[in-house]
Design a protein around this motif. Structure first.
Motif, short mmCIF file in Angstrom:
data_model
loop_
_atom_site.label_atom_id
_atom_site.label_comp_id
_atom_site.label_asym_id
_atom_site.label_seq_id
_atom_site.Cartn_x
_atom_site.Cartn_y
_atom_site.Cartn_z
N LEU A 46 18.76 82.55 41.39
CA LEU A 46 17.74 81.66 40.83
C LEU A 46 17.91 80.24 41.35
O LEU A 46 16.92 79.57 41.72
CB LEU A 46 17.84 81.67 39.30
CG LEU A 46 16.78 80.85 38.54
CD1 LEU A 46 15.38 81.39 38.82
CD2 LEU A 46 17.07 80.87 37.04
N VAL A 47 19.15 79.78 41.43
CA VAL A 47 19.42 78.43 41.94
C VAL A 47 18.99 78.31 43.39
O VAL A 47 18.26 77.39 43.78
CB VAL A 47 20.93 78.09 41.80
CG1 VAL A 47 21.25 76.77 42.51
CG2 VAL A 47 21.32 78.00 40.33
N HIS A 48 19.40 79.27 44.22
CA HIS A 48 19.09 79.20 45.66
C HIS A 48 17.60 79.40 45.93
O HIS A 48 17.03 78.74 46.80
CB HIS A 48 19.91 80.24 46.43
CG HIS A 48 21.30 79.77 46.73
ND1 HIS A 48 21.57 78.81 47.69
CD2 HIS A 48 22.49 80.12 46.20
CE1 HIS A 48 22.87 78.59 47.73
NE2 HIS A 48 23.45 79.36 46.85
N THR A 49 16.98 80.30 45.20
CA THR A 49 15.55 80.56 45.42
C THR A 49 14.71 79.34 45.07
O THR A 49 13.87 78.90 45.86
CB THR A 49 15.08 81.77 44.59
OG1 THR A 49 15.86 82.91 44.92
CG2 THR A 49 13.62 82.08 44.86
N SER A 50 14.94 78.79 43.88
CA SER A 50 14.15 77.64 43.43
C SER A 50 14.38 76.43 44.33
O SER A 50 13.45 75.68 44.65
CB SER A 50 14.49 77.29 41.98
OG SER A 50 15.87 77.02 41.84
N TYR A 51 15.63 76.25 44.80
CA TYR A 51 15.93 75.09 45.63
C TYR A 51 15.37 75.24 47.04
O TYR A 51 14.76 74.32 47.59
CB TYR A 51 17.44 74.86 45.68
CG TYR A 51 17.81 73.45 46.12
CD1 TYR A 51 17.60 72.38 45.26
CD2 TYR A 51 18.33 73.20 47.37
CE1 TYR A 51 17.93 71.08 45.65
CE2 TYR A 51 18.67 71.92 47.77
CZ TYR A 51 18.45 70.86 46.91
OH TYR A 51 18.76 69.58 47.31
N SER A 52 15.55 76.42 47.64
CA SER A 52 15.09 76.61 49.03
C SER A 52 13.58 76.63 49.13
O SER A 52 13.01 76.22 50.15
CB SER A 52 15.66 77.92 49.60
OG SER A 52 15.22 79.04 48.85
#
Length: 312
Positions: free
Chosen positions: A157-163
């Protein structure tokens, strides 16, 4: 359709497997066959573990979770790729791309965590057999499985939302057969060096740390096996451990080359080949490796087949 350098069209174009390669249809057909074998193998293994009471142990419960992850992992990429290829429509929406990134990262990280916990399960079973039912109870094995899924989902969730929040420039052509973080980041208008460092840190936590723990577990296991007097006990322990180590090698090897190799973002063709191995071949091989090297699984399969033949 553009304002400055940033495109307003939110659809992406998946260029597919090895753009420019001749006879891609043959490769896609082979992958479709691999997908069918992977679905059959993993579903069969899950059903055997569920049906046979002798397989209702923590080790096999964790193995069923690995099969479930592999089943979802290969299904998150192959069907979309095959539909895109045969329909000729290679578009994927912004939301669809983000969803695919989220699920592939969730499942990939969950598998990393689960493989580490499975190594610990084998360590306790072989090195502390009398304490095994207490340390790795059914409740603990359930917590291991839940922890793997939750850990994967939160990191993803962190990587998806940030990228996905970076502004993207020019044509949204992804040199890949599915939406993948590195392929998206190559289209960014902004300096992403800070985020790339964060990806390296995450890779160390998700890849190097689990590999270190797995190697530690198996070093202790091998030392314990060498002290065993029973040849049968040695062979059983080595068969189980060799299966797991083979799966670990097949999964972590390509992952380390993709995310931890210097300049890996500049070799998209090699990355695609590694992703094919990691996300398509490995989910097919895992149930075969565990089934062919495991007498209990083969015994359960024979019993089910015998029942089916007698019922007819």
């Amino acid at each position: 359709m553009e304002t400055g350098n940033e495109t307003l069209n939110t659809d992406f174009i998946l260029l597919g497997l090895f753009p420019g390669m001749r006879n891609v249809s043959i490769l896609v057909s082979i992958i479709l066959l691999i997908y069918t074998i992977a679905i059959t193998g993993n579903v069969t293994l899950i059903l055997l573990i569920w049906i046979d009471l002798h397989l209702h142990t923590s080790m096999y419960f964790l193995l069923s979770q690995l099969s479930l992850i592999d089943l979802a992992f290969i299904s998150s990429t192959v069907p979309k790729m095959v539909v895109n290829f045969f329909s000729g429509n290679r578009k994927i929406s912004f939301i669809g791309c983000g969803t695919q990134i989220f699920f592939t990262l969730t499942l990939g990280i969950a598998e990393c965590i689960l493989l580490t916990l499975m190594a610990y399960d084998r360590y306790v079973a072989i090195c502390h057999p009398l304490k095994y039912p207490i340390i790795i109870s059914h409740r603990v094995s359930q917590q291991m499985a839940i922890g793997s899924w939750l850990g994967g989902a939160l990191a993803s969730l962190v990587h998806t939302s940030y990228s996905m929040h970076f502004p993207l420039c020019g044509p949204r052509n992804l040199h890949h057969f599915f939406c993948e973080v590195k392929a998206i980041l190559k289209l960014s208008c902004e300096d992403i060096s800070a985020y790339e460092k964060g990806v390296v840190v995450t890779s160390i936590v998700v890849v190097l740390l689990p590999v270190s723990l797995i190697l530690t577990s198996y070093t202790l296991i091998i030392l314990e096996v060498l002290r065993m007097n029973s040849p049968e006990g040695k062979n059983k322990a080595l068969a189980t451990c060799s299966s797991h180590l083979t799966v670990v090698t097949f999964y972590y090897g390509p992952a380390m080359l993709i995310y931890m190799r210097p300049g890996s973002s500049n070799t998209p063709i090699l990355n695609q080949a590694l992703f094919v191995f990691d996300t398509i071949l490995t989910p097919m091989l895992n149930p075969l490796i565990y089934s062919l090297r495991n007498k209990e699984v083969l015994g359960a399969l024979r019993k089910v087949l015998r029942k089916c033949l007698l019922s007819k």
